[in-house]
Enzyme design. Structure first.
Site, short mmCIF file in Angstrom:
data_model
loop_
_atom_site.label_atom_id
_atom_site.label_comp_id
_atom_site.label_asym_id
_atom_site.label_seq_id
_atom_site.Cartn_x
_atom_site.Cartn_y
_atom_site.Cartn_z
N THR A 290 11.19 4.25 5.70
CA THR A 290 10.61 4.69 6.92
C THR A 290 9.80 3.68 7.51
O THR A 290 8.20 3.73 7.99
CB THR A 290 8.66 5.67 6.26
OG1 THR A 290 8.84 5.28 4.80
CG2 THR A 290 10.13 7.23 5.56
N ASP B 214 13.77 6.99 9.59
CA ASP B 214 12.25 7.41 10.72
C ASP B 214 11.99 6.40 11.88
O ASP B 214 11.49 6.58 13.09
CB ASP B 214 10.94 7.48 10.11
CG ASP B 214 9.71 8.73 10.91
OD1 ASP B 214 9.57 9.15 11.60
OD2 ASP B 214 8.08 7.86 10.99
N ARG C 295 1.07 -1.41 -0.26
CA ARG C 295 0.03 -0.38 0.43
C ARG C 295 1.15 1.45 0.27
O ARG C 295 0.45 2.23 -0.19
CB ARG C 295 -0.58 -0.09 1.28
CG ARG C 295 -2.00 -1.09 1.34
CD ARG C 295 -2.65 -1.03 2.33
NE ARG C 295 -4.25 -2.29 3.23
CZ ARG C 295 -3.27 -3.37 2.89
NH1 ARG C 295 -1.35 -3.41 3.54
NH2 ARG C 295 -4.36 -4.37 3.11
N ILE C 296 2.18 1.70 1.36
CA ILE C 296 2.60 2.49 0.86
C ILE C 296 3.83 2.47 -0.23
O ILE C 296 4.29 3.64 -0.94
CB ILE C 296 3.47 2.22 2.24
CG1 ILE C 296 2.30 2.55 3.64
CG2 ILE C 296 4.62 3.66 2.14
CD1 ILE C 296 2.96 2.58 5.23
N ALA D 79 6.43 9.19 10.96
CA ALA D 79 5.68 9.35 10.08
C ALA D 79 3.80 8.83 9.51
O ALA D 79 3.81 9.73 9.02
CB ALA D 79 6.46 8.11 8.95
N GLU E 65 15.47 0.82 18.31
CA GLU E 65 14.54 2.05 19.03
C GLU E 65 13.70 1.57 19.82
O GLU E 65 13.31 2.53 20.84
CB GLU E 65 13.50 3.22 17.96
CG GLU E 65 12.57 1.95 16.91
CD GLU E 65 11.88 2.65 16.03
OE1 GLU E 65 12.26 3.49 14.90
OE2 GLU E 65 10.02 2.06 16.24
N HIS F 255 10.05 8.03 14.63
CA HIS F 255 8.79 7.56 14.64
C HIS F 255 7.81 7.72 13.51
O HIS F 255 6.59 7.73 14.36
CB HIS F 255 8.63 6.19 14.77
CG HIS F 255 8.31 4.67 15.00
ND1 HIS F 255 8.32 3.69 14.16
CD2 HIS F 255 7.27 4.70 13.51
CE1 HIS F 255 7.51 2.92 14.11
NE2 HIS F 255 6.39 3.54 13.06
N ARG G 94 10.59 -0.29 9.17
CA ARG G 94 11.39 -0.82 10.35
C ARG G 94 12.75 -1.01 10.48
O ARG G 94 12.97 -1.15 9.26
CB ARG G 94 10.73 -1.95 10.96
CG ARG G 94 9.26 -1.94 11.01
CD ARG G 94 8.62 -1.51 12.34
NE ARG G 94 7.48 -1.57 12.43
CZ ARG G 94 6.80 -0.62 12.73
NH1 ARG G 94 6.66 0.48 11.49
NH2 ARG G 94 4.95 -1.27 13.14
#
Ligand code: NAI
Length: 323
Positions: free
Chosen positions: A230, A256, A151-152, A292, A261, A290, A232
């Site tokens: 953006t 991002d 999708r992204i 986005a 993290e 993180h 993982r």
């Protein structure tokens, strides 16, 4: 039903409280971890965001829970096998951020290509109108290597085409109709690394994508390329990224997400956290926390879908189930 929410801020609670009236709701700021699992001891339903660690141990501590719904697209923080063993259904929020994250990806890309932070600092801090060292490059005509055409990734490709970029894509599943419509080829990973001027990551994190960019293949990257992640942090071996930035294989990176993290957020000290901190400190790196996904529209959609997920589960027709 007893429903316990972790990682919720006060402003998230009103809408959920109204929509799920009649149920016993508990909201906690904390992440769900071994230390906080007791807060969900009576919960039939648990909802978290991405900073919780739903390991098999933590899932084992959820006494009555039959349903976990994460308010995120990614579900790599949940041990799905452990949930299945305990008969716990797991849902996510797919697709809420497809445009949101794609737009942010271009935000990072443009900051890198036009040195926006350096240009802003020049004027704000130095009160200087000098253009010295601020020459950028056009995205138009450059080749964007897209890892993950879900999708992204598809929204990123659509935007890339509008910018006049050439696109190469890598994905285990080829959407040939979309590729024909947008005019890009699928290639294997070595070809994508060797031919792209900008690499952008939109794969989910799973066993098959762990360190998809690593010490073994980072040398294949076209000299002087840029990288944006953006998706993982764990998709990229941080030591390989550090090495590529230090030796100029990569001219810059927009990140991002970082590999350690969660540990860094918890203030833990480790070699992995130190490597992330070294990355953040590099002048050719733009790193963000993180964020986005974090637009008004996306946050609203996350709440709505989570309410629908819970309502559907209670009605006996769970939706957005991941396994
Ligand atoms: P999606 O599920 O629509 O697309 C993922 C694509 O990756 C699919 O085309 C799939 O075929 C491919 N894929 C999966 N496993 C693979 C493998 N082992 N090898 C090669 N290809 C593989 O996911 P979507 O919605 O595009 O999101 C992608 C990721 O972005 C999410 O999983 C999440 O981790 C991350 N994300 C990050 C956000 C942020 O705030 N930074 C917000 C939302 C998502």
């Amino acid at each position: 039903m007893h429903i316990t929410f972790f990682e919720t801020a006060a402003e998230d609670q009103d809408e959920i409280t109204k929509a799920l009236a009649g149920h016993t709701l508990q909201f906690h700021n904390e992440t769900l971890t071994k230390a906080t699992a007791g807060l969900a001891a009576d919960a039939d339903i648990v909802s978290t965001f991405i900073n919780s660690e739903l390991s098999s141990e933590v899932i084992g501590m959820l006494g009555a829970t039959k349903y976990i719904t994460t308010r995120s697209t990614g579900f790599d923080h949940i041990d799905l096998a452990a949930a299945k063993t305990k008969g716990i259904t797991v849902s996510n929020v797919p697709g809420y951020g497809s445009r949101t994250v794609a737009e942010y990806t271009f935000g990072l890309m443009l900051c890198l290509s036009r040195k926006l932070f350096a240009a802003n600092a020049r004027l704000r801090n130095e009160k200087s109108f000098s253009l010295d060292g601020l020459v950028g490059f056009d995205l138009a005509g450059k080749t964007l290597g897209v890892l993950g055409t879900g999708r992204i990734g598809k929204n990123v490709i659509t935007a890339a085409k509008a910018f006049g970029m050439n696109v190469l894509a890598y994905d285990a599943y080829h959407d040939d109709a979309f590729a024909a419509q947008m005019g890009f080829p699928y290639v294997d990973l070595p070809a994508l690394l060797a031919q792209s001027d900008v690499l952008t990551f939109h794969l989910p994190y799973n066993q098959g994508t762990h360190h998809v960019l690593n010490m073994g293949n980072v040398g294949l990257i076209k000299k002087g390329a840029y990288l944006v992640n953006t998706a993982r942090g764990e998709l990229i071996e941080t030591k390989a990224l550090l090495a590529a930035l230090r030796d100029g294989t990569l001219a810059g990176a927009g990140l991002d997400v970082l590999e350690a993290e969660r540990s860094a957020k918890n203030g833990e000290a480790s070699e992995a956290v130190a490597d992330d901190l070294a990355l953040i400190a590099m002048p050719q790196v733009i790193a963000t926390p993180h964020v986005a996904f974090y637009s008004e529209g996306a946050v609203e959609q996350i709440s709505q879908t989570t309410i629908q997920n819970i309502t559907a589960f209670i009605a006996g027709t769970p939706q957005n189930v991941v396994d």
